[in-house]
Every structure is written in structure tokens, then in C-alpha cells.
Design an enzyme around this catalytic site. Structure first.
Site, PDB file in Angstrom:
ATOM      1  N   ASP A  67       0.850  -1.182   0.000  1.00  0.00           N
ATOM      2  CA  ASP A  67       0.000   0.000   0.000  1.00  0.00           C
ATOM      3  C   ASP A  67       0.888   1.234   0.000  1.00  0.00           C
ATOM      4  O   ASP A  67       1.867   1.299   0.738  1.00  0.00           O
ATOM      5  CB  ASP A  67      -0.915   0.046   1.217  1.00  0.00           C
ATOM      6  CG  ASP A  67      -1.949   1.141   1.064  1.00  0.00           C
ATOM      7  OD1 ASP A  67      -2.950   0.899   0.350  1.00  0.00           O
ATOM      8  OD2 ASP A  67      -1.747   2.233   1.612  1.00  0.00           O
ATOM      9  N   SER A  68       0.559   2.189  -0.854  1.00  0.00           N
ATOM     10  CA  SER A  68       1.358   3.412  -0.987  1.00  0.00           C
ATOM     11  C   SER A  68       0.574   4.636  -0.535  1.00  0.00           C
ATOM     12  O   SER A  68      -0.618   4.752  -0.786  1.00  0.00           O
ATOM     13  CB  SER A  68       1.784   3.616  -2.452  1.00  0.00           C
ATOM     14  OG  SER A  68       2.586   2.562  -2.895  1.00  0.00           O
TER      15      SER A  68
END
Length: 193
Positions: A67-68
Site C-alpha cells: 500500500d502506498s
């Protein structure tokens, strides 16, 4: 078997170009249901949640969850959900420097073990005009992308430079992923097709 717990076309393309051919199983995790004390911590919490959800449906394999989040002035910016939000995001970003943080989690389903960590890349944004921001948002590209941009697409015109791992800006750090595989006792080259 390698499983990517993500719907990200950029992550899948990056893994494929690096020699892996993962099966994609989208976690369906509600990202809005999670909180953490910092953007980096949140990216790691979400990466773990996504990997764990998919791993819970399998009997074996290595599950990769990521996840960014874009961090600017200590605040996290995820995916802008509307054109208006994407426009405002770019007004905030232009001419500034942010940090793209990606949480990574790899779970060895059969062994019941996991390794997780974050990677950070500094992103220097250019100064697009109001007309350029409107044109970019009208393409639809910045919607549903961490930070509201893609360095590999039209957003690349507005990124003046980065410090760190380019792949991390795409959503996955290959060097970090290699380290996580190693922590679980695997050599990534054993999975090359």
C-alpha cells in the site's frame, strides 16, 4: 506460487518485468477502516491487512501485499476519489517535495510466517499551471492513484525528480521485496520464470 494481493496494474507489470508471474487476488480490504499514527505506519498496516486477508483464503504460496501513501508535511495523501479532490491535491503538490511511502508485506502461507517493512522515495514535483492540472485531471489518471499521480504516465511530466527507488513510486520496491523474501528463507531468483 506467488500471489499479488493488489489490483494495481503498475505493481503487476513491475513484477512481470522483473521475472515473476504472480497470480492476482484482490484483497477487497476497506482502506478507510484503518488508521495509524503516521502515513508510513498506515501504509504498513494496510499492506499487512491486504496480505493477511488473501493469505487467509489460501493453503500455500507467498502472498505480497502493498500500500502506498504520499506524505507531505507529515500528512498522508491517499487516492483522490473525485476530480475536484485530484485538482486540489495538485494545487497542494506543485513545486513541493513529498515522500512516497509504500508498505510491503510478504506472507509464507504454509509456514505461517510474514515479513514486512516500508520503503520511502522522495518525489520532487514540478509546477504545472492551472490549465495543465485541469487537463491532467480530465484524463482520469490521477484518480485512484496514491498521491494522485503516476510517474509512468502523464503525471511524469510534472515530476522533476526522485531520490530513491523508482519502483517504489510505482508501488513496489524490488530491492525491499527481495529482502523480505530472504527473511522468509527464499531466493527471489528461484521464482523467475
Amino acid at each position: 506460487m506467488i500471489v499479488l494481493a493488489s489490483a494495481s496494474a503498475a505493481r503487476l507489470a513491475l513484477l512481470r518485468s522483473a521475472g515473476l508471474d504472480p497470480k492476482v487476488i484482490v484483497s477487497g480490504v476497506d482502506e478507510d477502516a484503518f488508521t495509524a499514527y503516521s502515513p508510513a505506519a498506515l501504509s504498513l498496516v494496510l499492506a499487512k491487512a491486504k496480505a493477511e486477508k488473501v493469505a487467509g483464503e489460501l493453503e500455500d504460496g507467498l502472498v505480497i501485499g502493498c500500500d502506498s501513501i504520499l506524505e507531505l508535511d507529515g500528512r498522508g495523501y491517499g487516492k483522490p476519489g473525485t476530480p475536484e479532490e485530484a485538482t486540489e491535491r495538485w494545487r497542494i503538490l506543485r513545486g513541493r517535495t513529498g515522500r512516497l511511502v509504500t508498505g510491503h508485506c510478504v506472507i509464507d502461507v504454509a509456514a505461517g510466517k510474514q515479513a514486512a517493512e516500508t520503503a520511502t522515495t522522495v518525489v520532487h514535483f514540478g509546477s504545472p499551471s492551472e490549465e495543465e492540472i485541469a487537463a491532467y485531471v480530465a484524463t482520469g489518471e490521477p484518480l485512484n492513484l496514491a498521491g494522485g499521480f503516476s510517474i509512468e504516465g502523464r503525471g511524469g511530466w510534472f515530476v522533476e525528480g526522485i531520490e530513491g527507488d523508482h519502483g517504489n513510486v510505482l508501488g513496489l520496491s524490488l530491492p525491499l521485496l527481495r529482502d523480505l523474501f530472504d527473511q522468509l528463507g527464499y531466493t527471489v531468483s528461484a521464482f523467475w520464470r
